[in-house]
Design an enzyme around this catalytic site. Structure first.
Site, PDB file in Angstrom:
ATOM      1  N   PHE A   7      43.659  37.157  42.512  1.00 40.00           N
ATOM      2  CA  PHE A   7      43.155  38.169  43.454  1.00 40.00           C
ATOM      3  C   PHE A   7      44.072  39.386  43.579  1.00 40.00           C
ATOM      4  CE2 PHE A   7      40.618  34.807  45.951  1.00 40.00           C
ATOM      5  CZ  PHE A   7      39.472  35.105  45.246  1.00 40.00           C
TER       6      PHE A   7
ATOM      7  N   HIS B 179      31.020  33.372  40.640  1.00 46.56           N
ATOM      8  CA  HIS B 179      32.019  34.399  40.957  1.00 46.56           C
ATOM      9  C   HIS B 179      33.418  34.006  40.472  1.00 46.56           C
ATOM     10  CE1 HIS B 179      35.292  35.477  43.834  1.00 46.56           C
ATOM     11  NE2 HIS B 179      34.986  36.667  43.348  1.00 46.56           N
TER      12      HIS B 179
ATOM     13  N   HIS C 129      31.786  42.418  40.360  1.00 44.92           N
ATOM     14  CA  HIS C 129      31.410  42.289  41.772  1.00 44.92           C
ATOM     15  C   HIS C 129      30.102  42.978  42.114  1.00 44.92           C
ATOM     16  CE1 HIS C 129      33.770  39.719  44.339  1.00 44.92           C
ATOM     17  NE2 HIS C 129      34.681  39.805  43.391  1.00 44.92           N
TER      18      HIS C 129
END
Ligand code: C2O
Length: 588
Positions: free
Chosen positions: A350, A336, A363
Protein backbone atom coordinates in the site's frame (compact mmCIF):
# COMPACT_ATOMS: atom_id res chain seq x y z
CA UNK A 1 -12.72 -29.13 -14.61
CA UNK A 2 -11.48 -26.45 -16.93
CA UNK A 3 -14.82 -26.13 -18.62
CA UNK A 4 -15.09 -22.64 -19.94
CA UNK A 5 -18.74 -22.04 -20.30
CA UNK A 6 -18.59 -18.69 -21.99
CA UNK A 7 -18.60 -17.40 -25.49
CA UNK A 8 -15.51 -15.19 -25.55
CA UNK A 9 -12.44 -17.11 -24.50
CA UNK A 10 -9.73 -15.16 -26.21
CA UNK A 11 -6.74 -15.30 -23.95
CA UNK A 12 -4.25 -14.06 -26.50
CA UNK A 13 -4.27 -10.35 -26.33
CA UNK A 14 -3.63 -8.27 -29.35
CA UNK A 15 -1.24 -5.40 -29.03
CA UNK A 16 -3.30 -2.83 -30.83
CA UNK A 17 -5.61 -0.84 -28.78
CA UNK A 18 -8.97 -0.98 -30.37
CA UNK A 19 -9.75 -4.41 -31.60
CA UNK A 20 -13.41 -5.03 -32.09
CA UNK A 21 -15.22 -7.30 -29.74
CA UNK A 22 -18.02 -9.44 -31.00
CA UNK A 23 -20.28 -8.74 -28.09
CA UNK A 24 -19.04 -5.76 -26.19
CA UNK A 25 -22.32 -4.76 -24.69
CA UNK A 26 -24.30 -7.02 -22.48
CA UNK A 27 -27.82 -8.12 -23.19
CA UNK A 28 -30.06 -5.10 -23.00
CA UNK A 29 -31.86 -6.64 -20.05
CA UNK A 30 -28.71 -6.44 -17.99
CA UNK A 31 -28.69 -2.73 -18.40
CA UNK A 32 -32.31 -1.83 -18.01
CA UNK A 33 -31.85 -0.98 -14.39
CA UNK A 34 -28.87 1.14 -15.19
CA UNK A 35 -30.59 3.00 -17.97
CA UNK A 36 -33.47 3.96 -15.69
CA UNK A 37 -31.15 4.92 -12.96
CA UNK A 38 -29.17 7.05 -15.29
CA UNK A 39 -32.10 9.06 -16.54
CA UNK A 40 -33.29 9.63 -13.05
CA UNK A 41 -29.92 10.58 -11.68
CA UNK A 42 -29.12 12.92 -14.49
CA UNK A 43 -31.90 15.14 -13.25
CA UNK A 44 -30.48 15.07 -9.78
CA UNK A 45 -27.12 15.88 -11.21
CA UNK A 46 -28.48 18.98 -12.95
CA UNK A 47 -29.93 20.22 -9.69
CA UNK A 48 -26.57 19.82 -8.09
CA UNK A 49 -24.99 21.59 -10.97
CA UNK A 50 -27.33 24.54 -10.58
CA UNK A 51 -26.29 24.97 -7.00
CA UNK A 52 -22.76 24.11 -7.93
CA UNK A 53 -19.47 25.66 -7.06
CA UNK A 54 -17.64 25.40 -3.84
CA UNK A 55 -18.78 26.85 -0.59
CA UNK A 56 -16.04 28.38 1.44
CA UNK A 57 -15.93 29.59 4.96
CA UNK A 58 -16.91 33.13 4.13
CA UNK A 59 -20.06 32.46 2.17
CA UNK A 60 -23.26 33.97 3.39
CA UNK A 61 -26.93 33.41 2.81
CA UNK A 62 -28.24 29.93 2.15
CA UNK A 63 -24.97 28.38 3.17
CA UNK A 64 -24.94 29.97 6.60
CA UNK A 65 -25.60 26.72 8.42
CA UNK A 66 -22.75 25.22 6.50
CA UNK A 67 -20.43 27.95 7.72
CA UNK A 68 -21.14 27.03 11.30
CA UNK A 69 -20.29 23.47 10.50
CA UNK A 70 -17.09 24.50 8.77
CA UNK A 71 -15.93 26.48 11.79
CA UNK A 72 -16.51 23.59 14.10
CA UNK A 73 -14.73 21.27 11.80
CA UNK A 74 -11.71 23.49 11.40
CA UNK A 75 -11.49 23.61 15.13
CA UNK A 76 -11.65 19.84 15.21
CA UNK A 77 -8.85 19.73 12.74
CA UNK A 78 -6.66 21.69 15.05
CA UNK A 79 -6.72 24.67 12.71
CA UNK A 80 -8.70 26.89 15.02
CA UNK A 81 -5.76 28.16 17.05
CA UNK A 82 -6.95 29.36 20.44
CA UNK A 83 -10.30 27.64 20.01
CA UNK A 84 -8.71 24.25 20.34
CA UNK A 85 -9.81 23.86 23.95
CA UNK A 86 -13.39 24.69 23.06
CA UNK A 87 -13.23 22.02 20.42
CA UNK A 88 -12.33 19.43 22.99
CA UNK A 89 -15.60 20.20 24.75
CA UNK A 90 -17.53 19.81 21.54
CA UNK A 91 -15.89 16.51 20.88
CA UNK A 92 -16.33 15.24 24.41
CA UNK A 93 -20.09 14.92 24.04
CA UNK A 94 -20.86 13.44 20.65
CA UNK A 95 -24.27 11.82 20.30
CA UNK A 96 -23.81 8.27 21.49
CA UNK A 97 -24.82 6.73 18.19
CA UNK A 98 -22.76 8.98 15.92
CA UNK A 99 -19.12 8.18 15.65
CA UNK A 100 -18.02 8.55 12.06
CA UNK A 101 -14.33 8.55 11.19
CA UNK A 102 -13.08 12.13 11.29
CA UNK A 103 -10.77 13.68 8.74
CA UNK A 104 -7.09 13.54 9.64
CA UNK A 105 -5.23 16.36 11.32
CA UNK A 106 -2.60 17.17 8.78
CA UNK A 107 -0.45 18.97 11.31
CA UNK A 108 -0.42 15.85 13.47
CA UNK A 109 1.09 13.66 10.81
CA UNK A 110 4.52 12.22 11.44
CA UNK A 111 6.78 9.36 10.64
CA UNK A 112 5.70 6.06 12.08
CA UNK A 113 7.97 3.71 13.98
CA UNK A 114 8.42 0.25 12.60
CA UNK A 115 7.67 -2.01 15.53
CA UNK A 116 9.86 -4.82 14.22
CA UNK A 117 13.00 -2.74 13.79
CA UNK A 118 12.18 0.03 16.26
CA UNK A 119 13.34 2.52 13.62
CA UNK A 120 11.27 5.22 11.96
CA UNK A 121 9.78 4.11 8.65
CA UNK A 122 11.93 5.93 6.13
CA UNK A 123 9.14 6.98 3.80
CA UNK A 124 7.49 10.02 5.20
CA UNK A 125 4.25 10.30 3.31
CA UNK A 126 2.62 13.14 5.23
CA UNK A 127 0.75 15.45 2.86
CA UNK A 128 1.48 19.19 2.89
CA UNK A 129 -0.38 21.23 5.52
CA UNK A 130 -2.89 23.86 4.51
CA UNK A 131 -4.61 26.50 6.62
CA UNK A 132 -7.91 26.58 4.80
CA UNK A 133 -10.25 23.74 4.28
CA UNK A 134 -13.35 23.93 2.17
CA UNK A 135 -16.38 21.69 2.42
CA UNK A 136 -16.38 20.29 -1.05
CA UNK A 137 -19.38 20.67 -3.31
CA UNK A 138 -19.37 18.66 -6.49
CA UNK A 139 -19.12 21.25 -9.27
CA UNK A 140 -20.98 20.95 -12.56
CA UNK A 141 -19.25 18.86 -15.21
CA UNK A 142 -19.43 20.01 -18.84
CA UNK A 143 -20.63 16.53 -19.77
CA UNK A 144 -20.77 13.09 -18.16
CA UNK A 145 -17.25 11.68 -18.19
CA UNK A 146 -17.02 8.22 -19.68
CA UNK A 147 -14.15 6.24 -18.21
CA UNK A 148 -12.88 3.96 -21.00
CA UNK A 149 -11.58 0.40 -20.86
CA UNK A 150 -7.77 0.60 -20.92
CA UNK A 151 -7.61 -2.26 -23.41
CA UNK A 152 -9.75 -0.37 -25.91
CA UNK A 153 -8.52 3.23 -25.89
CA UNK A 154 -7.33 5.13 -28.96
CA UNK A 155 -3.75 6.29 -29.60
CA UNK A 156 -5.01 9.87 -29.13
CA UNK A 157 -6.32 9.02 -25.70
CA UNK A 158 -3.02 7.38 -24.75
CA UNK A 159 -1.03 10.47 -25.74
CA UNK A 160 -3.38 12.71 -23.82
CA UNK A 161 -3.14 10.56 -20.72
CA UNK A 162 0.65 10.44 -20.95
CA UNK A 163 0.85 14.18 -21.37
CA UNK A 164 -1.24 14.72 -18.25
CA UNK A 165 0.93 12.35 -16.18
CA UNK A 166 4.09 13.98 -17.55
CA UNK A 167 2.83 17.35 -16.38
CA UNK A 168 1.86 15.93 -13.03
CA UNK A 169 5.38 14.55 -12.64
CA UNK A 170 6.80 17.96 -13.57
CA UNK A 171 4.96 19.83 -10.79
CA UNK A 172 7.14 21.08 -7.91
CA UNK A 173 7.72 18.38 -5.29
CA UNK A 174 5.78 20.23 -2.62
CA UNK A 175 2.74 20.80 -4.83
CA UNK A 176 0.04 18.56 -3.35
CA UNK A 177 -1.06 17.69 -6.90
CA UNK A 178 2.35 16.36 -7.93
CA UNK A 179 2.75 12.72 -8.81
CA UNK A 180 4.59 11.77 -5.62
CA UNK A 181 2.33 13.81 -3.35
CA UNK A 182 -0.64 12.04 -4.86
CA UNK A 183 1.01 8.69 -4.19
CA UNK A 184 1.72 9.85 -0.65
CA UNK A 185 -1.94 10.48 0.05
CA UNK A 186 -2.62 6.80 -0.42
CA UNK A 187 0.32 5.91 1.76
CA UNK A 188 -0.80 8.25 4.53
CA UNK A 189 -4.34 6.89 4.56
CA UNK A 190 -3.19 3.34 5.07
CA UNK A 191 -1.73 3.55 8.52
CA UNK A 192 1.80 4.08 7.29
CA UNK A 193 2.30 7.55 8.65
CA UNK A 194 1.44 8.59 12.11
CA UNK A 195 -1.68 10.28 10.87
CA UNK A 196 -4.23 11.03 13.50
CA UNK A 197 -7.92 11.17 12.84
CA UNK A 198 -9.87 13.81 14.72
CA UNK A 199 -8.89 14.18 18.33
CA UNK A 200 -7.97 10.57 18.85
CA UNK A 201 -4.55 9.21 18.41
CA UNK A 202 -5.77 6.43 16.21
CA UNK A 203 -4.15 5.99 12.88
CA UNK A 204 -6.20 6.13 9.75
CA UNK A 205 -6.59 3.00 7.76
CA UNK A 206 -9.11 3.14 4.96
CA UNK A 207 -8.50 -0.45 3.87
CA UNK A 208 -10.18 -3.59 5.13
CA UNK A 209 -13.38 -1.83 6.16
CA UNK A 210 -16.46 -0.10 4.71
CA UNK A 211 -14.36 3.01 3.96
CA UNK A 212 -12.53 1.15 1.20
CA UNK A 213 -14.83 1.97 -1.73
CA UNK A 214 -15.70 5.56 -0.72
CA UNK A 215 -12.12 6.59 0.02
CA UNK A 216 -10.78 5.30 -3.28
CA UNK A 217 -13.67 6.80 -5.25
CA UNK A 218 -12.88 10.27 -3.90
CA UNK A 219 -9.18 9.69 -4.34
CA UNK A 220 -9.58 8.87 -8.05
CA UNK A 221 -12.07 11.67 -8.49
CA UNK A 222 -9.53 14.31 -7.52
CA UNK A 223 -6.68 12.55 -9.31
CA UNK A 224 -8.74 12.63 -12.49
CA UNK A 225 -9.62 16.30 -12.06
CA UNK A 226 -5.98 17.23 -11.46
CA UNK A 227 -4.97 15.43 -14.65
CA UNK A 228 -7.83 17.10 -16.52
CA UNK A 229 -6.77 20.51 -15.33
CA UNK A 230 -3.15 19.88 -16.35
CA UNK A 231 -4.20 19.24 -19.94
CA UNK A 232 -6.97 21.78 -19.85
CA UNK A 233 -9.64 19.20 -20.47
CA UNK A 234 -12.22 18.86 -17.72
CA UNK A 235 -13.82 15.96 -19.54
CA UNK A 236 -10.70 13.85 -19.14
CA UNK A 237 -11.63 10.44 -17.71
CA UNK A 238 -9.31 7.84 -16.21
CA UNK A 239 -9.12 4.45 -17.95
CA UNK A 240 -10.18 1.28 -16.15
CA UNK A 241 -8.43 -2.06 -16.29
CA UNK A 242 -11.13 -4.48 -17.32
CA UNK A 243 -9.59 -7.49 -15.51
CA UNK A 244 -13.01 -9.05 -14.94
CA UNK A 245 -13.41 -9.80 -18.66
CA UNK A 246 -11.18 -12.35 -20.46
CA UNK A 247 -10.26 -9.67 -23.02
CA UNK A 248 -8.86 -7.50 -20.26
CA UNK A 249 -7.09 -10.20 -18.26
CA UNK A 250 -3.60 -8.99 -19.10
CA UNK A 251 -1.68 -5.86 -18.26
CA UNK A 252 -3.19 -3.13 -20.47
CA UNK A 253 -0.77 -2.62 -23.41
CA UNK A 254 -0.82 1.17 -22.97
CA UNK A 255 1.11 0.77 -19.71
CA UNK A 256 3.87 -1.34 -21.23
CA UNK A 257 5.78 1.26 -23.25
CA UNK A 258 9.01 1.91 -21.30
CA UNK A 259 9.31 5.35 -22.86
CA UNK A 260 5.98 6.59 -21.67
CA UNK A 261 5.11 8.55 -18.54
CA UNK A 262 2.65 5.89 -17.39
CA UNK A 263 5.32 3.19 -17.33
CA UNK A 264 6.72 1.85 -14.09
CA UNK A 265 9.88 -0.25 -14.30
CA UNK A 266 9.06 -1.85 -10.97
CA UNK A 267 6.53 -4.48 -11.96
CA UNK A 268 6.70 -8.24 -11.87
CA UNK A 269 8.75 -9.05 -15.02
CA UNK A 270 6.80 -12.28 -15.57
CA UNK A 271 3.56 -10.38 -15.87
CA UNK A 272 4.44 -7.56 -18.23
CA UNK A 273 4.02 -9.69 -21.36
CA UNK A 274 0.66 -9.26 -23.05
CA UNK A 275 0.30 -13.05 -22.95
CA UNK A 276 0.49 -13.27 -19.14
CA UNK A 277 -3.02 -13.92 -17.85
CA UNK A 278 -4.10 -12.17 -14.67
CA UNK A 279 -4.47 -14.72 -11.88
CA UNK A 280 -7.18 -13.52 -9.51
CA UNK A 281 -7.07 -16.82 -7.64
CA UNK A 282 -3.29 -16.91 -7.19
CA UNK A 283 -3.44 -20.69 -7.32
CA UNK A 284 -0.26 -20.99 -9.44
CA UNK A 285 -2.23 -22.93 -12.00
CA UNK A 286 -0.30 -22.72 -15.29
CA UNK A 287 -3.14 -23.54 -17.66
CA UNK A 288 -4.38 -20.18 -18.97
CA UNK A 289 -7.85 -21.54 -19.71
CA UNK A 290 -8.20 -22.78 -16.16
CA UNK A 291 -6.95 -19.45 -14.85
CA UNK A 292 -9.63 -17.62 -16.84
CA UNK A 293 -12.26 -20.05 -15.51
CA UNK A 294 -10.99 -19.44 -11.98
CA UNK A 295 -11.09 -15.68 -12.51
CA UNK A 296 -14.69 -15.71 -13.69
CA UNK A 297 -15.73 -17.95 -10.81
CA UNK A 298 -14.06 -15.57 -8.37
CA UNK A 299 -15.88 -12.61 -9.90
CA UNK A 300 -19.21 -14.43 -9.74
CA UNK A 301 -18.57 -15.47 -6.15
CA UNK A 302 -17.43 -12.09 -4.83
CA UNK A 303 -20.04 -10.08 -6.74
CA UNK A 304 -23.06 -12.36 -6.48
CA UNK A 305 -22.92 -15.69 -4.75
CA UNK A 306 -20.92 -15.02 -1.60
CA UNK A 307 -22.72 -12.02 -0.08
CA UNK A 308 -25.83 -11.89 2.04
CA UNK A 309 -25.54 -8.34 3.40
CA UNK A 310 -24.24 -5.00 2.15
CA UNK A 311 -21.34 -5.29 4.59
CA UNK A 312 -20.30 -8.61 3.06
CA UNK A 313 -19.57 -6.71 -0.14
CA UNK A 314 -18.61 -3.29 1.21
CA UNK A 315 -16.66 -4.25 4.33
CA UNK A 316 -17.28 -4.07 8.05
CA UNK A 317 -18.04 -0.90 10.05
CA UNK A 318 -15.03 1.17 11.06
CA UNK A 319 -15.77 3.96 13.51
CA UNK A 320 -13.74 6.72 15.03
CA UNK A 321 -11.68 5.21 17.80
CA UNK A 322 -12.31 1.56 16.95
CA UNK A 323 -9.44 -0.70 15.83
CA UNK A 324 -8.63 -0.40 12.12
CA UNK A 325 -9.15 -3.22 9.62
CA UNK A 326 -12.32 -4.76 11.07
CA UNK A 327 -12.87 -6.78 7.89
CA UNK A 328 -12.69 -6.25 4.14
CA UNK A 329 -15.57 -6.83 1.74
CA UNK A 330 -15.54 -9.64 -0.80
CA UNK A 331 -14.27 -7.51 -3.68
CA UNK A 332 -11.53 -5.81 -1.68
CA UNK A 333 -10.07 -9.02 -0.33
CA UNK A 334 -10.58 -10.89 -3.61
CA UNK A 335 -9.91 -9.44 -7.07
CA UNK A 336 -8.64 -6.15 -5.66
CA UNK A 337 -5.87 -7.70 -3.58
CA UNK A 338 -4.99 -10.19 -6.29
CA UNK A 339 -4.26 -7.47 -8.87
CA UNK A 340 -2.06 -5.51 -6.46
CA UNK A 341 0.03 -8.58 -5.79
CA UNK A 342 0.03 -9.80 -9.39
CA UNK A 343 1.41 -6.49 -10.70
CA UNK A 344 3.87 -6.57 -7.83
CA UNK A 345 6.65 -4.28 -6.61
CA UNK A 346 5.21 -0.78 -6.21
CA UNK A 347 1.64 -1.99 -6.39
CA UNK A 348 2.40 -4.92 -4.12
CA UNK A 349 2.43 -2.77 -0.98
CA UNK A 350 0.00 0.00 0.00
CA UNK A 351 2.69 2.53 0.83
CA UNK A 352 4.13 2.52 -2.70
CA UNK A 353 1.05 1.51 -4.72
CA UNK A 354 0.26 5.07 -5.84
CA UNK A 355 3.67 5.37 -7.53
CA UNK A 356 2.55 3.13 -10.36
CA UNK A 357 0.11 4.83 -12.76
CA UNK A 358 -1.43 1.40 -13.29
CA UNK A 359 -2.71 1.59 -9.70
CA UNK A 360 -5.31 4.22 -10.63
CA UNK A 361 -6.37 2.18 -13.65
CA UNK A 362 -6.80 -0.86 -11.42
CA UNK A 363 -8.80 1.12 -8.89
CA UNK A 364 -11.05 2.54 -11.58
CA UNK A 365 -12.17 -1.04 -12.22
CA UNK A 366 -12.51 -1.66 -8.49
CA UNK A 367 -14.78 1.39 -8.41
CA UNK A 368 -16.64 0.10 -11.45
CA UNK A 369 -17.33 -3.11 -9.52
CA UNK A 370 -19.02 -1.01 -6.86
CA UNK A 371 -21.27 0.62 -9.47
CA UNK A 372 -22.13 -2.76 -11.01
CA UNK A 373 -22.91 -4.22 -7.63
CA UNK A 374 -25.12 -1.28 -6.74
CA UNK A 375 -27.13 -1.15 -9.94
CA UNK A 376 -27.16 -4.53 -11.62
CA UNK A 377 -27.11 -7.33 -9.20
CA UNK A 378 -30.43 -8.85 -8.34
CA UNK A 379 -31.76 -7.47 -5.08
CA UNK A 380 -32.96 -10.91 -4.04
CA UNK A 381 -29.33 -11.77 -3.35
CA UNK A 382 -28.71 -8.88 -0.98
CA UNK A 383 -32.10 -7.40 -0.10
CA UNK A 384 -30.70 -4.12 1.17
CA UNK A 385 -27.63 -2.86 -0.65
CA UNK A 386 -27.54 0.55 0.98
CA UNK A 387 -25.64 1.22 4.16
CA UNK A 388 -27.66 3.95 5.86
CA UNK A 389 -25.72 4.07 9.11
CA UNK A 390 -24.75 7.71 9.75
CA UNK A 391 -21.37 6.52 10.98
CA UNK A 392 -20.75 5.41 7.41
CA UNK A 393 -22.40 8.33 5.63
CA UNK A 394 -20.76 11.04 7.75
CA UNK A 395 -17.24 9.63 7.68
CA UNK A 396 -14.99 12.13 5.97
CA UNK A 397 -11.63 12.56 4.30
CA UNK A 398 -9.38 15.40 3.18
CA UNK A 399 -7.98 15.73 -0.32
CA UNK A 400 -6.35 18.42 -2.41
CA UNK A 401 -8.43 19.34 -5.42
CA UNK A 402 -7.25 20.37 -8.90
CA UNK A 403 -6.59 23.91 -7.64
CA UNK A 404 -4.43 22.65 -4.76
CA UNK A 405 -7.22 23.60 -2.38
CA UNK A 406 -7.60 21.33 0.63
CA UNK A 407 -11.16 20.03 0.71
CA UNK A 408 -13.21 17.91 3.04
CA UNK A 409 -15.47 15.29 1.53
CA UNK A 410 -17.94 12.88 3.05
CA UNK A 411 -18.89 9.33 2.24
CA UNK A 412 -22.52 10.27 1.63
CA UNK A 413 -21.53 12.57 -1.25
CA UNK A 414 -19.80 9.84 -3.21
CA UNK A 415 -22.43 7.11 -3.23
CA UNK A 416 -23.67 7.97 -6.71
CA UNK A 417 -21.03 8.10 -9.44
CA UNK A 418 -23.43 9.80 -11.88
CA UNK A 419 -23.93 12.64 -9.47
CA UNK A 420 -20.14 12.94 -9.34
CA UNK A 421 -20.11 13.23 -13.11
CA UNK A 422 -18.58 10.00 -14.34
CA UNK A 423 -19.60 6.61 -15.60
CA UNK A 424 -17.96 3.60 -17.20
CA UNK A 425 -17.85 2.35 -20.74
CA UNK A 426 -20.21 -0.62 -21.02
CA UNK A 427 -18.41 -3.89 -21.41
CA UNK A 428 -19.78 -7.39 -21.36
CA UNK A 429 -19.91 -9.01 -17.92
CA UNK A 430 -19.14 -12.65 -18.62
CA UNK A 431 -19.07 -13.50 -14.91
CA UNK A 432 -22.66 -12.43 -14.39
CA UNK A 433 -24.00 -15.92 -15.05
CA UNK A 434 -20.84 -17.84 -14.34
CA UNK A 435 -22.32 -20.13 -11.79
CA UNK A 436 -20.06 -23.11 -11.17
CA UNK A 437 -21.37 -26.49 -12.32
CA UNK A 438 -23.23 -28.46 -9.66
CA UNK A 439 -21.40 -31.04 -7.67
CA UNK A 440 -22.24 -34.69 -8.17
CA UNK A 441 -20.55 -37.14 -5.89
CA UNK A 442 -22.12 -37.19 -2.48
CA UNK A 443 -20.55 -40.53 -1.59
CA UNK A 444 -17.00 -39.28 -1.70
CA UNK A 445 -17.79 -36.32 0.51
CA UNK A 446 -19.39 -38.59 3.07
CA UNK A 447 -16.20 -40.64 3.19
CA UNK A 448 -14.05 -37.54 3.67
CA UNK A 449 -16.46 -36.20 6.27
CA UNK A 450 -16.28 -39.27 8.43
CA UNK A 451 -12.57 -38.73 9.03
CA UNK A 452 -12.55 -34.92 9.39
CA UNK A 453 -12.19 -33.60 12.95
CA UNK A 454 -14.72 -31.21 14.42
CA UNK A 455 -13.80 -27.51 14.16
CA UNK A 456 -14.04 -27.09 17.94
CA UNK A 457 -10.99 -29.32 18.37
CA UNK A 458 -8.79 -27.28 16.01
CA UNK A 459 -9.40 -23.61 16.74
CA UNK A 460 -7.68 -21.23 17.27
CA UNK A 461 -5.89 -22.47 14.19
CA UNK A 462 -2.51 -21.41 12.80
CA UNK A 463 -3.07 -21.74 9.09
CA UNK A 464 0.15 -22.84 7.39
CA UNK A 465 -1.09 -25.92 5.52
CA UNK A 466 -4.31 -27.29 4.06
CA UNK A 467 -6.78 -28.24 6.81
CA UNK A 468 -10.16 -29.92 6.65
CA UNK A 469 -12.76 -30.12 9.42
CA UNK A 470 -16.47 -30.32 10.18
CA UNK A 471 -18.60 -27.29 11.05
CA UNK A 472 -22.12 -27.67 12.46
CA UNK A 473 -24.99 -26.15 10.49
CA UNK A 474 -27.77 -24.12 12.10
CA UNK A 475 -30.39 -26.30 10.39
CA UNK A 476 -30.26 -29.47 8.39
CA UNK A 477 -29.99 -29.38 4.61
CA UNK A 478 -30.30 -26.36 2.31
CA UNK A 479 -30.61 -23.58 4.89
CA UNK A 480 -30.10 -19.84 4.40
CA UNK A 481 -26.73 -19.58 6.14
CA UNK A 482 -23.30 -17.95 6.13
CA UNK A 483 -19.93 -19.22 7.25
CA UNK A 484 -18.17 -16.82 9.63
CA UNK A 485 -14.42 -16.83 10.18
CA UNK A 486 -13.71 -14.66 13.16
CA UNK A 487 -10.75 -13.21 15.00
CA UNK A 488 -8.46 -13.71 12.07
CA UNK A 489 -5.12 -12.35 13.23
CA UNK A 490 -2.83 -11.33 10.41
CA UNK A 491 0.74 -10.25 10.00
CA UNK A 492 0.02 -7.06 8.08
CA UNK A 493 3.49 -6.84 6.56
CA UNK A 494 3.00 -9.99 4.45
CA UNK A 495 1.01 -11.10 1.48
CA UNK A 496 -1.48 -13.60 2.92
CA UNK A 497 -4.24 -15.51 1.19
CA UNK A 498 -6.40 -18.51 1.80
CA UNK A 499 -9.36 -20.03 -0.01
CA UNK A 500 -12.37 -21.65 1.60
CA UNK A 501 -14.03 -24.75 0.14
CA UNK A 502 -17.17 -26.48 1.36
CA UNK A 503 -17.74 -30.22 0.85
CA UNK A 504 -15.00 -30.30 -1.76
CA UNK A 505 -15.12 -33.56 -3.65
CA UNK A 506 -11.97 -33.60 -5.74
CA UNK A 507 -9.29 -31.85 -3.71
CA UNK A 508 -7.73 -30.04 -6.59
CA UNK A 509 -7.07 -26.63 -5.08
CA UNK A 510 -5.80 -25.25 -8.40
CA UNK A 511 -9.37 -25.23 -9.73
CA UNK A 512 -11.91 -22.82 -8.36
CA UNK A 513 -14.71 -23.28 -10.89
CA UNK A 514 -16.70 -25.68 -8.80
CA UNK A 515 -19.62 -25.45 -6.44
CA UNK A 516 -17.37 -26.11 -3.46
CA UNK A 517 -15.47 -22.81 -3.77
CA UNK A 518 -16.95 -20.52 -1.12
CA UNK A 519 -14.61 -17.55 -1.08
CA UNK A 520 -11.27 -16.02 -0.26
CA UNK A 521 -9.39 -13.95 2.22
CA UNK A 522 -6.38 -12.05 0.85
CA UNK A 523 -4.49 -8.96 1.95
CA UNK A 524 -2.05 -6.60 0.29
CA UNK A 525 1.03 -6.23 2.50
CA UNK A 526 1.21 -2.89 4.21
CA UNK A 527 3.99 -1.17 5.99
CA UNK A 528 2.60 -0.03 9.29
CA UNK A 529 3.78 0.63 12.78
CA UNK A 530 1.74 -2.22 14.10
CA UNK A 531 2.42 -5.72 12.92
CA UNK A 532 -0.94 -7.31 13.28
CA UNK A 533 -4.61 -6.75 12.67
CA UNK A 534 -7.64 -8.74 13.75
CA UNK A 535 -10.37 -9.13 11.24
CA UNK A 536 -13.30 -11.32 10.25
CA UNK A 537 -15.15 -12.40 7.12
CA UNK A 538 -18.48 -13.89 6.25
CA UNK A 539 -19.27 -16.14 3.27
CA UNK A 540 -22.81 -16.85 2.17
CA UNK A 541 -23.53 -20.57 1.76
CA UNK A 542 -27.15 -20.50 0.58
CA UNK A 543 -26.48 -20.53 -3.18
CA UNK A 544 -23.62 -22.96 -2.79
CA UNK A 545 -25.94 -25.50 -1.12
CA UNK A 546 -28.22 -25.30 -4.15
CA UNK A 547 -25.44 -26.73 -6.26
CA UNK A 548 -24.63 -29.71 -4.08
CA UNK A 549 -26.40 -32.49 -2.27
CA UNK A 550 -26.52 -31.53 1.39
CA UNK A 551 -29.67 -33.66 1.94
CA UNK A 552 -30.39 -33.56 5.67
CA UNK A 553 -26.79 -33.09 6.74
CA UNK A 554 -26.32 -31.21 9.97
CA UNK A 555 -22.71 -30.28 9.28
CA UNK A 556 -20.45 -29.36 6.34
CA UNK A 557 -16.82 -30.15 5.69
CA UNK A 558 -14.72 -27.01 5.29
CA UNK A 559 -11.29 -27.03 3.65
CA UNK A 560 -8.95 -24.07 4.12
CA UNK A 561 -6.19 -23.76 1.53
CA UNK A 562 -3.43 -21.23 2.24
CA UNK A 563 -1.83 -19.69 -0.88
CA UNK A 564 1.08 -18.03 0.89
CA UNK A 565 4.22 -19.58 2.30
CA UNK A 566 4.79 -19.98 6.01
CA UNK A 567 2.98 -18.55 9.04
CA UNK A 568 1.11 -15.25 9.31
CA UNK A 569 -2.55 -16.18 9.75
CA UNK A 570 -4.29 -17.44 12.87
CA UNK A 571 -8.05 -17.96 12.76
CA UNK A 572 -9.72 -17.61 16.14
CA UNK A 573 -12.96 -19.41 15.38
CA UNK A 574 -15.36 -20.57 12.73
CA UNK A 575 -19.13 -20.99 12.84
CA UNK A 576 -22.25 -21.01 10.71
CA UNK A 577 -24.96 -18.43 11.31
CA UNK A 578 -28.42 -17.95 9.87
CA UNK A 579 -28.73 -15.09 7.40
CA UNK A 580 -31.00 -12.20 8.37
CA UNK A 581 -34.51 -12.52 6.88
CA UNK A 582 -35.17 -10.23 3.90
CA UNK A 583 -37.01 -7.01 4.80
CA UNK A 584 -40.80 -7.37 4.39
CA UNK A 585 -41.32 -4.84 1.64
CA UNK A 586 -38.33 -5.79 -0.49
CA UNK A 587 -39.21 -6.23 -4.12
CA UNK A 588 -36.89 -8.56 -5.95
CU1 C2O B 1 -5.81 1.69 -1.32
CU2 C2O B 1 -5.91 -0.98 -3.75
O1 C2O B 1 -5.45 0.15 -2.38
Amino acid sequence: MASLHLSCVNTTFSDHHHFSLGRVFPNPSNFTAHANHRTHRRQVSCTTAANGGQINQNVEGPAASKVKKVDRRNVLLGLGGGLYGAAANLVATPPASANPVQPPQLDKCGTAIDLITGKPIEDNCCPPISQTIIDYQIPPVPQMKMRPSAHRVSPEYISKYNLAIERMKALPADDPRSFMQQANIHCAYCNTAYFQAGQDSIKLQVHNSWLFFPFHRWYLYFYERILGKLIDDLTFALPFWNWDNPKGMSMPPMFLDPNSAIYDAKRNPDHIKPSAVVDLGMTNNTDPLQVVANNLTIMYTEMIRGNSTANDFMGKPYLQGTPPEPGPGSSERGSHTAIHVWVGQDMGNFYTAGRDPLFYCHHANVDRMWTLWQYFLPSTKVPNKKITDPDFLDSSFLFYDENAQLVRVTVKDCLDNLKMGFEYERIDLPWLDYRPPPQTSKAKISRVASTAPKAETLFPLKLDKIVRFQVSKTKKGKADESLVLENITLDTSKFLKFDVFVNDEDDNPGELDKAAYAGTYAQVPHKTDSTSATTSIQLKLTDLYEDMDVADDDFIVVTLVPRHEGPGVTIGGIKIIENPPPPKNSSA
